[in-house]
Design an enzyme around this catalytic site. Sequence first.
Site, PDB file in Angstrom:
ATOM      1  CE  LYS A 189      -2.580   2.130  -3.718  1.00 21.17           C
ATOM      2  NZ  LYS A 189      -3.525   1.489  -4.667  1.00 21.17           N
ATOM      3  N   GLY A 190      -2.351   8.786  -1.702  1.00 16.73           N
ATOM      4  CA  GLY A 190      -2.946  10.052  -2.156  1.00 16.73           C
ATOM      5  C   GLY A 190      -2.000  11.202  -2.410  1.00 16.73           C
ATOM      6  CD  GLU A 197      -1.566  12.688   5.125  1.00 17.52           C
ATOM      7  OE1 GLU A 197      -2.036  12.476   3.984  1.00 17.52           O
ATOM      8  OE2 GLU A 197      -1.837  11.971   6.094  1.00 17.52           O
ATOM      9  CG  ASP A 198      -3.986  12.706   0.568  1.00 17.64           C
ATOM     10  OD1 ASP A 198      -3.793  12.787   1.798  1.00 17.64           O
ATOM     11  OD2 ASP A 198      -4.567  11.722   0.050  1.00 17.64           O
ATOM     12  CG  ASP A 218     -11.592  13.855   6.838  1.00 15.94           C
ATOM     13  OD1 ASP A 218     -12.293  14.846   7.054  1.00 15.94           O
ATOM     14  OD2 ASP A 218     -12.074  12.731   6.628  1.00 15.94           O
ATOM     15  CE  LYS A 277     -12.537  16.402   3.394  1.00  9.87           C
ATOM     16  NZ  LYS A 277     -13.266  15.123   3.427  1.00  9.87           N
ATOM     17  CG  PHE A 316     -15.378  11.936  -0.478  1.00 11.99           C
ATOM     18  CD1 PHE A 316     -14.730  11.322   0.583  1.00 11.99           C
ATOM     19  CD2 PHE A 316     -15.115  11.482  -1.769  1.00 11.99           C
ATOM     20  CE1 PHE A 316     -13.830  10.276   0.362  1.00 11.99           C
ATOM     21  CE2 PHE A 316     -14.226  10.437  -1.995  1.00 11.99           C
ATOM     22  CZ  PHE A 316     -13.586   9.836  -0.921  1.00 11.99           C
ATOM     23  CB  VAL A 317     -12.236  16.671  -2.532  1.00  9.47           C
ATOM     24  CG1 VAL A 317     -13.103  17.852  -2.151  1.00  9.47           C
ATOM     25  CG2 VAL A 317     -11.167  16.430  -1.467  1.00  9.47           C
ATOM     26  CG  ASP A 357      -8.823   6.513  -3.766  1.00  9.61           C
ATOM     27  OD1 ASP A 357      -8.516   7.168  -2.761  1.00  9.61           O
ATOM     28  OD2 ASP A 357      -9.202   5.322  -3.723  1.00  9.61           O
ATOM     29  NE  ARG A 362      -5.128   6.049  -5.822  1.00  5.06           N
ATOM     30  CZ  ARG A 362      -5.313   6.222  -4.520  1.00  5.06           C
ATOM     31  NH1 ARG A 362      -5.150   7.401  -3.988  1.00  5.06           N
ATOM     32  NH2 ARG A 362      -5.676   5.212  -3.754  1.00  5.06           N
TER      33      ARG A 362
HETATM   34  P1  5GP Z   1      -7.846  11.482   8.524  1.00  7.92           P
HETATM   35  O1  5GP Z   1      -7.056  10.446   9.249  1.00  7.92           O
HETATM   36  O2  5GP Z   1      -7.285  12.882   8.671  1.00  7.92           O
HETATM   37  O3  5GP Z   1      -9.309  11.438   8.892  1.00  7.92           O
HETATM   38  O4  5GP Z   1      -7.869  11.098   7.013  1.00  7.92           O
HETATM   39  C1  5GP Z   1      -6.771  11.120   6.229  1.00  7.92           C
HETATM   40  C2  5GP Z   1      -6.952  10.277   4.985  1.00  7.92           C
HETATM   41  O5  5GP Z   1      -8.330   9.993   4.670  1.00  7.92           O
HETATM   42  C3  5GP Z   1      -6.407  11.021   3.797  1.00  7.92           C
HETATM   43  O6  5GP Z   1      -5.014  10.843   3.672  1.00  7.92           O
HETATM   44  C4  5GP Z   1      -7.209  10.425   2.662  1.00  7.92           C
HETATM   45  O7  5GP Z   1      -6.603   9.232   2.240  1.00  7.92           O
HETATM   46  C5  5GP Z   1      -8.560  10.113   3.288  1.00  7.92           C
HETATM   47  N1  5GP Z   1      -9.523  11.204   3.037  1.00  7.92           N
HETATM   48  C6  5GP Z   1      -9.984  12.105   3.926  1.00  7.92           C
HETATM   49  N2  5GP Z   1     -10.830  12.973   3.338  1.00  7.92           N
HETATM   50  C7  5GP Z   1     -10.896  12.609   2.048  1.00  7.92           C
HETATM   51  C8  5GP Z   1     -11.611  13.141   0.894  1.00  7.92           C
HETATM   52  O8  5GP Z   1     -12.356  14.130   0.937  1.00  7.92           O
HETATM   53  N3  5GP Z   1     -11.412  12.495  -0.280  1.00  7.92           N
HETATM   54  C9  5GP Z   1     -10.612  11.399  -0.414  1.00  7.92           C
HETATM   55  N4  5GP Z   1     -10.514  10.867  -1.621  1.00  7.92           N
HETATM   56  N5  5GP Z   1      -9.937  10.875   0.640  1.00  7.92           N
HETATM   57  C10 5GP Z   1     -10.061  11.491   1.836  1.00  7.92           C
END
Ligand code: 5GP
Length: 178
Positions: free
Chosen positions: A45-46, A101-102, A105, A133, A154-155, A161, A167
């Site tokens: 949803k982000g 993508e939001d 990570d 990140k 963590f943001v 969210d 959100r």
């Molecule tokens: P990844 O698969 O790259 O580790 O993570 C992607 C997803 O993890 C993002 O689309 C998001 O939903 C969640 N996520 C990763 N870091 C953060 C953060 O700092 N804050 C929040 N709210 N969600 C995050």
Amino acid sequence: MPVELPIRLEVLFSAEAIAAKVDELAGQIRQDYGDETVILLGVLKGSFHFLSDLGRRLADTTIVDFVQTSSYGSGKSSTGIVQIRKDLDINIEDQNVLIVEDIVDTGTTLAHLRELLAVRKPRTLKVVALLSKPEARKHKTQVEYVGFEIPNEFVVGYGLDYGERFRNLPYIAILHEG
Ligand code: 5GP
């Protein structure tokens, strides 16, 4: 009963800073795609605020669709296997697809999503992420357009969210607990 720790938000990017960055990203995207039609593929949803703001700056050359992924694991640890929970509604074969993508990570979600979509033979497959990140990256995955690189914190806000809270904040903030 679980003890709730006090939460403090530290603003990282104001609404104005985000708007300026979205302008900049839209400019790059317009320049790269020209008049070609682009499918903006939001990852739920982000990404919904980001996609909405970006889409309005790209206007009539875009089509919007959404995908939702889930990674299965116990508690907070993911198995690293990403599955599509809500698939696209449209056929992307021979189309320009831009994943919106939001935040990237570890890169796990994106790496899997790219693989899952590549088999459908889009003409081009690129990614725009508002936040990245780099220090947290575990999966090498290409992100063609990055808004802001941020530290490994963590943001929340602007779509992101914490247990479905925060959100709809117009800004992005680091969430401190305790
Ligand atoms: P990844 O698969 O790259 O580790 O993570 C992607 C997803 O993890 C993002 O689309 C998001 O939903 C969640 N996520 C990763 N870091 C953060 C953060 O700092 N804050 C929040 N709210 N969600 C995050």
